[in-house]
Write a protein that holds these residues in place. Structure first.
Motif, PDB file in Angstrom:
ATOM      1  N   MET A  87       0.826  -1.205   0.000  1.00 24.74           N
ATOM      2  CA  MET A  87       0.000   0.000   0.000  1.00 24.74           C
ATOM      3  C   MET A  87       0.863   1.260   0.000  1.00 24.74           C
ATOM      4  SD  MET A  87      -3.005  -1.086  -0.324  1.00 24.74           S
ATOM      5  CE  MET A  87      -4.084   0.283   0.044  1.00 24.74           C
ATOM      6  N   ALA A  88       1.990   1.201   0.683  1.00 25.65           N
ATOM      7  CA  ALA A  88       2.906   2.340   0.666  1.00 25.65           C
ATOM      8  C   ALA A  88       3.464   2.556  -0.738  1.00 25.65           C
ATOM      9  CB  ALA A  88       4.042   2.109   1.663  1.00 25.65           C
ATOM     10  N   PHE A  89       3.771   1.457  -1.432  1.00 25.10           N
ATOM     11  CA  PHE A  89       4.258   1.552  -2.808  1.00 25.10           C
ATOM     12  C   PHE A  89       3.184   2.129  -3.709  1.00 25.10           C
ATOM     13  CE2 PHE A  89       5.137  -0.815  -6.926  1.00 25.10           C
ATOM     14  CZ  PHE A  89       6.160   0.035  -7.320  1.00 25.10           C
ATOM     15  N   LYS A  90       1.933   1.678  -3.509  1.00 27.79           N
ATOM     16  CA  LYS A  90       0.816   2.186  -4.307  1.00 27.79           C
ATOM     17  C   LYS A  90       0.671   3.690  -4.149  1.00 27.79           C
ATOM     18  CE  LYS A  90      -2.795   3.324  -2.857  1.00 27.79           C
ATOM     19  NZ  LYS A  90      -4.024   3.654  -2.110  1.00 27.79           N
ATOM     20  N   LYS A  91       0.879   4.191  -2.939  1.00 31.79           N
ATOM     21  CA  LYS A  91       0.704   5.617  -2.676  1.00 31.79           C
ATOM     22  C   LYS A  91       1.677   6.467  -3.480  1.00 31.79           C
ATOM     23  CE  LYS A  91      -1.265   5.218   1.971  1.00 31.79           C
ATOM     24  NZ  LYS A  91      -1.046   5.453   3.425  1.00 31.79           N
ATOM     25  N   THR A  92       2.835   5.900  -3.827  1.00 30.34           N
ATOM     26  CA  THR A  92       3.803   6.677  -4.604  1.00 30.34           C
ATOM     27  C   THR A  92       3.275   6.999  -5.996  1.00 30.34           C
ATOM     28  OG1 THR A  92       4.974   4.730  -5.512  1.00 30.34           O
ATOM     29  CG2 THR A  92       5.704   5.574  -3.364  1.00 30.34           C
ATOM     30  N   PHE A  93       2.257   6.271  -6.450  1.00 25.26           N
ATOM     31  CA  PHE A  93       1.681   6.505  -7.766  1.00 25.26           C
ATOM     32  C   PHE A  93       0.539   7.521  -7.730  1.00 25.26           C
ATOM     33  CE2 PHE A  93       3.771   2.459  -8.134  1.00 25.26           C
ATOM     34  CZ  PHE A  93       4.311   2.460  -9.411  1.00 25.26           C
ATOM     35  N   VAL A  94      -0.055   7.725  -6.550  1.00 26.06           N
ATOM     36  CA  VAL A  94      -1.246   8.566  -6.478  1.00 26.06           C
ATOM     37  C   VAL A  94      -1.040   9.855  -5.692  1.00 26.06           C
ATOM     38  CG1 VAL A  94      -2.748   6.556  -6.707  1.00 26.06           C
ATOM     39  CG2 VAL A  94      -2.175   7.365  -4.437  1.00 26.06           C
ATOM     40  N   GLU A  95      -0.044   9.852  -4.808  1.00 25.06           N
ATOM     41  CA  GLU A  95       0.129  11.061  -3.986  1.00 25.06           C
ATOM     42  C   GLU A  95       0.578  12.234  -4.857  1.00 25.06           C
ATOM     43  OE1 GLU A  95       2.978   9.962  -1.067  1.00 25.06           O
ATOM     44  OE2 GLU A  95       4.592   9.548  -2.504  1.00 25.06           O
ATOM     45  N   GLY A  96       0.053  13.366  -4.560  1.00 24.17           N
ATOM     46  CA  GLY A  96       0.428  14.566  -5.285  1.00 24.17           C
ATOM     47  C   GLY A  96      -0.366  14.839  -6.546  1.00 24.17           C
ATOM     48  N   ILE A  97      -1.236  13.900  -6.950  1.00 23.85           N
ATOM     49  CA  ILE A  97      -2.003  14.118  -8.186  1.00 23.85           C
ATOM     50  C   ILE A  97      -2.932  15.329  -8.088  1.00 23.85           C
ATOM     51  CG2 ILE A  97      -3.840  13.146  -9.634  1.00 23.85           C
ATOM     52  CD1 ILE A  97      -2.463  10.456  -9.437  1.00 23.85           C
TER      53      ILE A  97
END
Length: 455
Positions: A87-97
């Motif tokens: 889930m932490a890895f997934k967040k790197t794709f969505v955070e900041g959008i």
């Protein structure tokens, strides 16, 4: 909020997903004054709560499945999913959008508003305390989970919530047998959860080839997923820290305890808050009723694109992009482009993956064409045997009269690649003979194409 001193715009866009962003940016580049509105963090569902983060999780589940397929064939032990790390890895794709999307609007000179939009009249949109007037209006508000009208429905989780789970419950029930349930069920099962799928009849994934669906269900059952067919959920109750589902299965009482129940029973156009009647915008269960140019049939100044549109296109991200390009052209060039929906591929990102493009066998037989159906078990082929890819199946539907490809359906670990080859052929009119004559790299799934296209 970016406040506009002048509340009159050439274009007002409702929704900041892929369709809305594309049209807003393109029209602004041509000098139009543009406003865009969204009640949710900017960027849309696909990039933050849908396709993109889902595929990150599905990719990890796929690695686990592939590793297990080769256990005893050179791989000594299986890998395992660490949910919190994933889930932490997934967040790197969505955070900041949301922030980057807002910055893009700033730089483009697009006025943006956070809030729920609704029509005030045929050319005006109300958002918060502002009333905006638009020469043209684009509705690109996407889709939302369908209402199920069951007691305790508010206790259901949804796909967005699943993608943000900090901890994975031991038991998860998915209501509905569509692609969302299948994909998330596979992810959860590979991560160690006890998973159930509840479907109202015995035909899940009804838009896909039933023979391949049956094989996928068997594979998921082998993984440990329990399917409850001909079952309906009538009530959801809290039970300690979890939930109890009550309903009927084959006419008999049905009860299931779980730590989380997830809505996977389909999505519908997101129009509930728009006050479409005030805007003179007709809509039905398929979405905003549009003509071949994606213009509202009842209000010529309004267009719709993406999942909210009642067009013939499937509710998929590539279709949102296709329709956005058409709407942009039609706004700038006065209705000059009809979107071409020929050969739209659809993929269920389980493992094996299930992919489809074009006609099903049933549709082809009903079309009156003289057809040839190639149903092939590829499990023993080198391409798939070397990675333990079983089941590996394909069903290809050909027109005997001219060799054209009418439909392609694939179930295996390379289905996402194979289906794109068939999509290219179908969209550009390449025949089975032409595809068979194409040189693909060897050994790859592409080099096997000619054996699937035998006339």
């Amino acid at each position: 909020m970016n406040q506009a001193s002048d509340h009159t715009f050439d274009l007002i866009v409702l929704g900041t997903g892929s369709a809305g962003q594309s049209v807003a940016t393109s029209c602004r580049e041509k000098g139009w004054s543009v406003a865009i509105i969204d009640p949710r963090p900017f960027g849309g569902t696909c990039s933050q709560h849908g396709c993109d983060p889902k595929r990150v999780l599905a990719g990890a589940a796929e690695i686990i499945a592939r590793s297990r397929s080769l256990k005893g064939r050179g791989i000594e032990s299986e890998n395992a999913i660490n949910w919190s790390e994933l889930m932490a890895f997934k967040k790197t794709f969505v955070e900041g959008i949301p922030e980057s999307t807002e910055e893009k609007f700033e730089q483009a000179g697009i006025h943006y508003f956070y809030g729920t939009a609704s029509f005030a009249d045929k050319n005006s949109i109300r958002v918060g305390e502002n009333t905006l007037t638009g020469g043209k209006i684009l509705i690109a508000t996407g889709a939302q989970p369908a209402k199920l009208s069951i007691q305790g429905e508010e206790l259901l989780g949804n796909s967005e919530g699943f993608l943000d789970l900090e901890e994975l419950p031991k038991t998860i029930a998915f209501i509905g047998g569509g692609y969302i349930s299948f994909e998330f069920a596979h992810i959860a099962a590979e991560a160690g959860a006890n998973v159930h799928i509840i479907h109202h009849n015995d035909k899940p994934l009804h838009n896909f080839d039933p023979d391949l669906v049956k094989a996928l269900v068997a594979q998921m059952e082998h993984l440990g997923i329990t399917f409850h067919f001909n079952a309906t959920t009538e009530k959801i109750l809290r039970s300690g820290e979890g939930y109890v589902l009550e309903g009927k299965k084959n006419g008999e009482p049905f009860r299931l305890e779980c730590g989380l129940a997830v809505h996977g029973a389909g999505r519908v156009p997101n129009v509930d808050d728009l006050d479409l009647e005030k805007g003179g915008v007709a809509a039905d269960k398929k979405g905003v009723t549009v003509d071949e140019y994606l213009r509202s049939v009842s209000n010529p100044d309004v267009y719709a694109a993406g999942d909210v549109s009642g067009s013939p296109g499937l509710p998929l991200t590539p279709i949102a992009g296709l329709e956005a390009r058409a709407v942009t052209a039609n706004l700038l060039e006065e209705n000059s482009v009809r979107p071409n929906y020929t050969a739209t591929p659809s993929i269920v990102f389980t493992y094996p993956m299930l992919a489809s493009v074009g006609m099903t066998e049933e549709q082809a037989r009903e079309s009156g064409k003289e057809i040839k159906v190639n149903t092939v078990d590829m499990s023993g082929w080198y391409t798939y045997k070397r990675i333990g890819d079983s089941p590996s199946m394909a069903k290809i539907i050909l027109d005997k009269s001219d060799g054209s490809i009418l439909g392609a359906h694939v179930l295996n670990g390379e289905a996402d690649h194979l289906i794109n080859y068939f999509t290219i052929a179908m969209r550009h009119g390449l025949t089975a003979e032409q595809m068979s004559d194409t040189l693909f790299g060897y050994p790859t799934e592409g080099s096997d194409m000619k054996y699937l296209l035998e006339m």
